[in-house]
Design an enzyme around this catalytic site. Structure first.
Site, mmCIF file in Angstrom:
data_model
loop_
_atom_site.group_PDB
_atom_site.id
_atom_site.type_symbol
_atom_site.label_atom_id
_atom_site.label_comp_id
_atom_site.label_asym_id
_atom_site.label_seq_id
_atom_site.Cartn_x
_atom_site.Cartn_y
_atom_site.Cartn_z
ATOM 1 N N VAL A 337 0.858 -1.192 0.000
ATOM 2 C CA VAL A 337 0.000 0.000 0.000
ATOM 3 C C VAL A 337 0.899 1.249 0.000
ATOM 4 O O VAL A 337 0.697 2.189 -0.769
ATOM 5 C CB VAL A 337 -0.940 0.008 1.228
ATOM 6 C CG1 VAL A 337 -1.737 1.310 1.292
ATOM 7 C CG2 VAL A 337 -1.884 -1.190 1.200
ATOM 8 N N GLN A 340 2.352 1.823 -3.398
ATOM 9 C CA GLN A 340 1.358 2.361 -4.327
ATOM 10 C C GLN A 340 1.100 3.853 -4.033
ATOM 11 O O GLN A 340 0.953 4.656 -4.935
ATOM 12 C CB GLN A 340 0.057 1.549 -4.219
ATOM 13 C CG GLN A 340 -1.142 2.155 -4.898
ATOM 14 C CD GLN A 340 -0.952 2.295 -6.418
ATOM 15 O OE1 GLN A 340 -0.115 1.602 -7.015
ATOM 16 N NE2 GLN A 340 -1.698 3.197 -7.028
ATOM 17 N N GLU A 341 1.078 4.177 -2.757
ATOM 18 C CA GLU A 341 0.763 5.561 -2.385
ATOM 19 C C GLU A 341 1.898 6.530 -2.725
ATOM 20 O O GLU A 341 1.652 7.606 -3.246
ATOM 21 C CB GLU A 341 0.464 5.642 -0.875
ATOM 22 C CG GLU A 341 -0.828 4.937 -0.449
ATOM 23 C CD GLU A 341 -2.087 5.698 -0.896
ATOM 24 O OE1 GLU A 341 -1.957 6.813 -1.421
ATOM 25 O OE2 GLU A 341 -3.191 5.155 -0.731
ATOM 26 N N SER A 342 3.127 6.155 -2.381
ATOM 27 C CA SER A 342 4.200 7.161 -2.442
ATOM 28 C C SER A 342 5.531 6.638 -2.982
ATOM 29 O O SER A 342 6.509 7.379 -2.963
ATOM 30 C CB SER A 342 4.467 7.655 -1.018
ATOM 31 O OG SER A 342 5.002 6.568 -0.261
ATOM 32 N N TYR A 467 -5.871 0.930 -8.404
ATOM 33 C CA TYR A 467 -5.223 0.980 -7.092
ATOM 34 C C TYR A 467 -5.065 -0.438 -6.505
ATOM 35 O O TYR A 467 -3.971 -0.856 -6.131
ATOM 36 C CB TYR A 467 -6.097 1.858 -6.186
ATOM 37 C CG TYR A 467 -5.572 2.078 -4.803
ATOM 38 C CD1 TYR A 467 -4.591 3.028 -4.557
ATOM 39 C CD2 TYR A 467 -6.081 1.363 -3.722
ATOM 40 C CE1 TYR A 467 -4.117 3.248 -3.274
ATOM 41 C CE2 TYR A 467 -5.616 1.583 -2.443
ATOM 42 C CZ TYR A 467 -4.630 2.528 -2.222
ATOM 43 O OH TYR A 467 -4.167 2.740 -0.959
#
Ligand code: GLU
Length: 500
Positions: A337, A340-342, A467
């Site tokens: 996660v 994927q986010e940053s 996502y």
């Protein structure tokens, strides 16, 4: 043994192989001379000689209480992951042992080359090691039913001049083509060398196909030949490698089995086992789960991921572990996660004002009582807690992994929009508890005819689809990359009554 040693006049039958070795019991075979057979039956019936039928191999396994399986370490076969032993071959072996009601003893030899010797010497009953069925092997061992097909592929480093054919490979001087000693590829090369006498290779004594791939990646070898199944997984770990062409024909893969004359009991049990798995379509699912990457392969993003795994993740791993301990998620899922986010960049900022490794909004950070959402530890803890909150809202009846995928979609698009997509899923007669079905319906939230029918209206429904797809892919690659990290033991005993 009374029968073999005591009898004047007793003669070994011509087909001696049908007798079991001394000490292993005895058999009244049809090949014994009639007079002798009568005599033996009389003696046996009178109780003067006790003679029992040699138990079948299957009965022996059951009496031993243990199925002994030799394998090799690979993501396509067997490895020790964070939760213990894993891999398609491990699961298959485990399934047979369970069905037979015995424990599983699974181990890897020092070198792949000795795999079949383990069967021939009776140290193992089954070799479950992604083994190709080859003519030479057939002369030494039995095979169960083929459960897959692979293509041998020539692998080289990106950037090196591409070799496009066997002729071109054979024409190269001083080429370092390394293959696994004892593998089907050695056999294949021996056959091909009859047509291309200048073809040279080196057989490497290892148990690990991965070692050959890493040699090519590091420049210690120029080429290797591996199964397509191996490369399918490896390209995610070694984006600098490429499979340049398939060598030869597709080849069947099967379990190799100890060969016992006139005793098909194990082979039959294995055939029944695979036939049942086939009938229930479980085999395909098993391999798909392990081998089929989620989403499309993309060199650039895979390369970046592997680099960031080495350069960025180590700084935050402990934080992901801590967040996993608190929330109960697998740390690698949380790390996926975060990627994927940053891309594990604590300074990441989006145009919409979300920030930090887990890209929290100020509102979410406030709700979670996070003081500094740019601080990596706080961000990771906050993100994990927020995901846990979404997860807790998904109905308990929805089993994993769907519950987690739905929670991730909610994390991305918001709980309300996810609910709307589930309503649309239901309207269309699909299953609102299935991530696959909800995934199909989420993009409808961009179409007026659909979003007008639900409470919260329009949403960029394709966004949580990408996502979750990406997180699944990162999660899978992280599982591969961390496989075997925790327990380095070569041998492992797992089964009823025996702890690893
Ligand atoms: N299938 C190969 C064999 O049976 C092993 C895997 C590989 O070398 O890629 O020898």
């Amino acid at each position: 043994m009374a029968l073999a040693t005591g009898g004047g006049g007793w003669r070994k039958p011509a087909n001696a192989g049908r007798y079991t070795p001394a000490g292993a019991g005895c058999r009244l075979g049809a090949e014994a001379e009639p007079s002798l057979r009568h005599l033996l039956i009389i003696l046996a019936c009178s109780g003067l000689v006790t003679c029992s039928q040699t138990p079948s191999l299957l009965a022996q396994i059951q009496a031993l209480g243990e199925l002994r399986v030799v394998t090799r370490n690979s993501l396509t076969t067997y490895y020790v992951g964070l939760e213990g032993p894993m891999g398609p071959e491990y699961e298959l072996a485990r399934g047979l042992a369970d069905q037979l009601g015995v424990g599983l003893y699974i181990y890897t030899p020092d070198s792949f080359d000795t795999t079949l010797a383990e069967l021939i010497s009776n140290r193992a009953h089954v070799a479950a090691a992604g083994l190709t069925v080859t003519p030479a092997r057939r002369t030494r061992v039995d095979f169960g039913p083929p459960y897959g097909e692979v293509y041998p592929q020539l692998v080289q480093r990106l950037g090196a001049p591409q070799v496009r054919s066997l002729e071109a490979l054979a024409a190269l001087e001083d080429v370092r083509l390394q293959v696994l000693a004892g593998s089907s590829h050695v056999e294949l090369l021996e056959r091909l060398a009859k047509l291309h006498p200048t073809l040279h290779w080196e057989a490497v004594q290892t148990v690990d196909v991965d070692e050959l791939l890493s040699r090519v990646a590091n420049g210690d070898a120029d080429f290797t030949l591996v199964d397509s199944s191996e490369f399918q997984v490896a390209r995610h770990l070694y984006p600098e490698l490429r499979a340049v062409f398939d060598v030869g024909e597709p080849e069947p893969v099967a379990w190799a089995l100890t060969r016992r004359r006139n005793d098909p009991s194990l082979r039959e049990a294995v055939s029944r086992y695979f036939a049942a798995l086939e009938a229930e379509a479980e085999l395909a699912g098993l391999f798909q789960r392990y081998l089929e990457p989620v989403g499309d392969y993309d060199y650039v993003s895979t390369r970046a991921f592997v680099t960031h795994f080495d350069t960025r993740l180590p700084k935050y791993r402990d934080y992901f572990h801590a967040a996993a301990t608190e929330t109960g998620f697998d740390w690698r899922l949380l790390a996926a996660v975060g990627y994927q986010e940053s891309h594990w960049n604590p300074k990441a900022v989006s145009p919409t004002g979300v920030r930090g490794i887990m890209m929290l909004t100020q509102r979410t950070a406030n709700a979670l009582e996070i003081e500094d959402r740019v601080d990596p530890f706080q961000s990771i803890m906050g993100g994990a807690r927020y995901l846990a909150q979404q997860h807790a809202r998904i109905p308990d009846r929805i089993p994993e992994p769907d519950r987690t995928w739905l929670a991730l979609a909610a994390y991305n698009i918001g709980w309300g929009h996810l609910e709307d997509a589930r309503v649309l899923t239901e309207i269309n007669g699909a299953d609102p508890d299935s991530w696959a079905d909800v995934r199909d319906h989420l993009p409808l939230l961009t179409q007026r005819q659909w979003y007008s029918r639900v409470r919260r209206g329009f949403a960029r429904g394709w966004q949580p689809v990408h996502y979750v797809d990406n997180i699944q892919r990162y999660y899978q690659v992280l599982q591969w990359m961390t496989a075997g990290e925790q327990i380095a033991e070569e041998e492992l005993i797992a089964g009823p009554g025996r702890s690893p």
